[in-house]
Write an enzyme that holds these catalytic residues in place. Structure first.
Site, mmCIF file in Angstrom:
data_model
loop_
_atom_site.group_PDB
_atom_site.id
_atom_site.type_symbol
_atom_site.label_atom_id
_atom_site.label_comp_id
_atom_site.label_asym_id
_atom_site.label_seq_id
_atom_site.Cartn_x
_atom_site.Cartn_y
_atom_site.Cartn_z
ATOM 1 N N GLU A 97 38.166 32.741 -7.163
ATOM 2 C CA GLU A 97 39.453 33.276 -6.744
ATOM 3 C C GLU A 97 39.477 33.690 -5.280
ATOM 4 O OE1 GLU A 97 41.130 35.007 -10.871
ATOM 5 O OE2 GLU A 97 39.784 36.371 -9.859
ATOM 6 N N CYS A 110 41.038 37.804 1.164
ATOM 7 C CA CYS A 110 39.766 38.175 0.539
ATOM 8 C C CYS A 110 39.204 36.914 -0.117
ATOM 9 C CB CYS A 110 40.047 39.275 -0.485
ATOM 10 S SG CYS A 110 38.589 39.768 -1.411
ATOM 11 N N CYS A 117 28.256 35.982 -10.008
ATOM 12 C CA CYS A 117 27.373 36.790 -9.164
ATOM 13 C C CYS A 117 26.164 37.185 -9.988
ATOM 14 C CB CYS A 117 28.106 38.047 -8.687
ATOM 15 S SG CYS A 117 27.180 39.012 -7.473
ATOM 16 N N CYS A 121 26.143 44.448 -10.814
ATOM 17 C CA CYS A 121 26.637 45.815 -10.615
ATOM 18 C C CYS A 121 27.435 46.216 -11.862
ATOM 19 C CB CYS A 121 27.497 45.894 -9.357
ATOM 20 S SG CYS A 121 26.556 45.467 -7.874
ATOM 21 N N CYS A 124 31.523 46.036 -12.090
ATOM 22 C CA CYS A 124 32.216 44.890 -11.480
ATOM 23 C C CYS A 124 32.462 43.793 -12.503
ATOM 24 C CB CYS A 124 31.376 44.355 -10.325
ATOM 25 S SG CYS A 124 32.129 42.935 -9.517
ATOM 26 N N CYS A 351 40.172 44.852 -6.213
ATOM 27 C CA CYS A 351 38.718 44.814 -6.024
ATOM 28 C C CYS A 351 38.000 44.872 -7.356
ATOM 29 C CB CYS A 351 38.215 46.029 -5.258
ATOM 30 S SG CYS A 351 38.945 46.285 -3.703
HETATM 31 N N1 SAH Z 1 29.013 41.470 -3.471
HETATM 32 C C1 SAH Z 1 29.642 42.079 -2.358
HETATM 33 C C2 SAH Z 1 31.110 41.727 -2.170
HETATM 34 C C3 SAH Z 1 32.001 41.664 -3.403
HETATM 35 S S1 SAH Z 1 32.716 43.069 -4.086
HETATM 36 C C4 SAH Z 1 29.469 43.590 -2.430
HETATM 37 O O1 SAH Z 1 28.941 44.067 -3.407
HETATM 38 O O2 SAH Z 1 29.825 44.272 -1.471
HETATM 39 C C5 SAH Z 1 33.816 43.831 -2.969
HETATM 40 C C6 SAH Z 1 33.896 45.349 -3.222
HETATM 41 O O3 SAH Z 1 34.571 45.675 -4.454
HETATM 42 C C7 SAH Z 1 32.515 45.961 -3.326
HETATM 43 O O4 SAH Z 1 32.432 47.158 -2.631
HETATM 44 C C8 SAH Z 1 32.410 46.226 -4.823
HETATM 45 O O5 SAH Z 1 31.462 47.174 -5.101
HETATM 46 C C9 SAH Z 1 33.823 46.642 -5.151
HETATM 47 N N2 SAH Z 1 34.094 46.628 -6.595
HETATM 48 C C10 SAH Z 1 33.465 45.900 -7.540
HETATM 49 N N3 SAH Z 1 33.992 46.146 -8.759
HETATM 50 C C11 SAH Z 1 34.985 47.047 -8.572
HETATM 51 C C12 SAH Z 1 35.923 47.654 -9.451
HETATM 52 N N4 SAH Z 1 35.950 47.371 -10.743
HETATM 53 N N5 SAH Z 1 36.810 48.528 -8.921
HETATM 54 C C13 SAH Z 1 36.814 48.777 -7.594
HETATM 55 N N6 SAH Z 1 35.972 48.213 -6.720
HETATM 56 C C14 SAH Z 1 35.050 47.352 -7.197
#
Ligand code: SAH
Length: 377
Positions: A97, A110, A117, A121, A124, A351
């Site tokens: 996406e 974005c 991935c 995390c 996420c 995000c």
């Molecule tokens: N892998 C990279 C970039 C992708 S995520 C990273 O970790 O930075 C982009 C941002 O969105 C990151 O800061 C991530 O931690 C955040 N993010 C992931 N899941 C989220 C969620 N459910 N709600 C809000 N932010 C989230």
């Protein structure tokens, strides 16, 4: 029927020196590469036939040997707030996406760097689907190329009547995937984004966000000078290791050292630390204080991201009050902090909500049956 993979070189993935080499390789002068880039990036042209200031024979050669191919669009979703999300095809079964976020003074795209991935995390949505594959440089650059074209052709919609930008002025690698885990393809893509003959974006308008792959941050400092964002999410190692498992390998102190090194090398202004606000997990005043202690006196900005829920998650978003209190604690202690406005929630474009999709399981199954495999849905 899917068409067979093309033998032609996709020019969207070639940074200037590589494009010059390609052009020389088919018997033309290297400076033709700049003319080509002008057509591709400044004018958004994919058809060599339309590139009228190139010699006819050169265009014919290009048609045979090259192409300008962006990812195919599976579907487009428009949010009531003007945000748009495109689901793009990775292969017959997988999609990734990109999201465009219009604001009055800027238009932020974005983009994704991987399908899925591997970093896992815990908060996420992308992590839940696991890792599928790296996007190619052409697929990464192709997202920006495609969005620029799509937005130009778009009907003047709600976004423009509210004065919001319909141009891509900023690019953030904050979509699906960990950009530094796809270093080989991300670096040429960044170069094309910032090249004057490419998208000509200033280094401050391109942001790479990482979960904290420390050795690759040092490597990145040698290769590019784009803005750096780091997903911190916790002020101590015990909690961060739970939320962002890569912290078990590269703990906070090591990560911060790499950040300051990056800034020094690149003469950057500051690193943005992303901090997702999870109710009762990382949002207490004591945690704000601990975060302020980590960052105070350093060139750092904290961007607080209200958690965006997705099906099956065990986390909840911190209350608006708790988020404001957390920000104020940081500000009072001299740490710059802002709260990220949530956009595109109604289309799962916020995000951490980008999960891509398995496009068509039937096709995937039929495809594998051809090879005598049985795959469960
Ligand atoms: N892998 C990279 C970039 C992708 S995520 C990273 O970790 O930075 C982009 C941002 O969105 C990151 O800061 C991530 O931690 C955040 N993010 C992931 N899941 C989220 C969620 N459910 N709600 C809000 N932010 C989230």
């Amino acid at each position: 029927m899917e068409s067979l993979p093309s033998e032609r070189s996709n020019l969207l993935g070639l940074e200037r020196p590589a494009l010059e080499a390609f052009v020389a390789g088919i018997g033309s002068k290297p400076f033709r590469a700049r003319q080509l880039m002008n057509w591709i990036y400044k004018r958004g042209t994919a058809s060599f036939a339309d590139m009228t200031d190139l010699a006819k024979e050169f265009r014919v050669l290009l048609e045979a040997r090259a192409e300008v191919r962006a990812p195919a669009i599976v579907s487009v979703h428009a949010s009531s707030d003007g945000t748009r999300k495109w689901l793009l095809r990775a292969d017959a079964a997988q999609a990734f996406e990109m999201v465009f976020i219009p604001e009055p003074d800027r238009g932020t795209l974005c983009i994704s760097s991987q399908v899925g991935c591997a970093l896992d995390c815990s908060f996420c949505a992308t992590a839940q689907q696991g890792f599928n594959r790296n996007l190619s440089a052409a697929e990464i650059v192709g997202q920006v190329w495609l969005a620029a074209r799509e937005l130009e052709g778009a009907e003047p919609a709600a976004a423009s009547s509210s004065g919001d930008s319909r141009r891509v002025t900023n690019v953030v690698l904050m979509g699906m995937g960990e950009p530094l885990a796809n270093f080989r393809n991300v670096v040429p893509a960044l170069r094309i984004l910032t090249d004057d003959f490419g998208f000509d974006l200033s280094r401050r308008r391109v942001t790479l966000s990482t979960s904290g792959l420390v050795p690759q941050i040092y490597k990145l400092a040698e290769e590019t000078n784009v803005a750096l964002a780091v997903s911190l999410h916790a002020p101590d190692d015990a909690l961060r290791s739970e939320l962002v498992p890569i912290n078990r390998i590269h703990p906070i102190a090591e990560l911060l050292e790499a950040c300051w090194f990056y800034l020094d090398e690149q003469n950057g202004r500051s690193v943005t630390f992303e901090y997702v606000m999870l109710e009762g997990v990382n949002d207490s005043p004591a945690q704000a204080l601990a975060l302020a202690r980590l960052l105070r006196g350093h060139p750092a900005k904290v961007n607080l991201i209200p958690f965006n829920p997705f099906p099956g998650t065990r986390y909840r978003r911190s209350s608006a009050d708790a988020i404001r209190r957390f920000r104020d604690e940081l500000l009072q202690r001299g740490v710059l902090a802002t709260i990220r406005r949530t956009r595109g929630e109604d289309i799962d474009a916020a995000c951490g909500q980008l999960a891509g999709r398995v496009i068509d399981r039937t096709t995937a199954r039929l495809g594998s049956k051809t090879f005598g495999l049985v795959v469960s849905p």
